[in-house]
Design an enzyme around this catalytic site. Structure first.
Site: not given
Length: 161
Positions: A36-38
């Protein structure tokens, strides 16, 4: 004290033991990942690198971690399924682990010692290239895409040595 990466062992997202000695003599790309990271779309580039160089012996291992902004799922099986379903990942995904001090798993403590202070991951998707002898060849920050010219040149050196 461990002197080569092959002295370590992990567990996969499926709960299987993964001694890194299984990959002795092969170059490795170790990456601390998060779902769930850029930077999560870098899974596509990691898979591309794996597909391109696996026949030359390259192994890619993603090590999920929630150390940075708690951006990882809690269930190991769900992490593996997410990577496969959303990015077609076919390389090894390890179980969720701590990658920064305090409490980093022994592999990441070793990588930090080998690469020096700046090699310690400061966010998700730090990448560590290990040569065929099991020694750290170099490391790359989250900002370096797996398919960048810089990484590709390093990858080529490792797979053709």
């Amino acid at each position: 004290m461990a002197s080569r990466i092959y002295d370590f062992s992990l567990r996969t997202s499926r709960g299987e033991e993964l001694p890194l000695s299984r990959f002795e003599g092969r170059p490795l790309l170790i990456v601390n990942t998060a779902s769930k990271c850029g930077f999560t779309p870098q899974f596509e580039g990691l898979q591309e690198i794996y597909t391109r160089y696996r026949d030359r012996g390259l192994e890619v291992i993603g090590i999920p971690s929630g150390d940075f902004g708690n951006q990882e799922l809690d269930d190991n099986a769900a992490i593996g399924a997410f990577c496969h379903r959303n990015y077609g990942v076919s390389f090894t995904i390890a179980e969720k682990s701590r990658v920064r001090d305090p409490g980093a798993i022994p592999l990441f403590a070793w990588l930090a010692r080998q690469g020096g202070l700046l090699a310690r991951p400061r966010w998700n998707f730090y990448k560590y290239l290990v040569d065929r002898s099991g020694l750290l060849e170099g490391w790359y920050s989250s900002l370096t895409k797996p398919t960048s010219r810089r990484m590709d040149a390093a990858m080529l050196r490792l797979v053709w040595e």
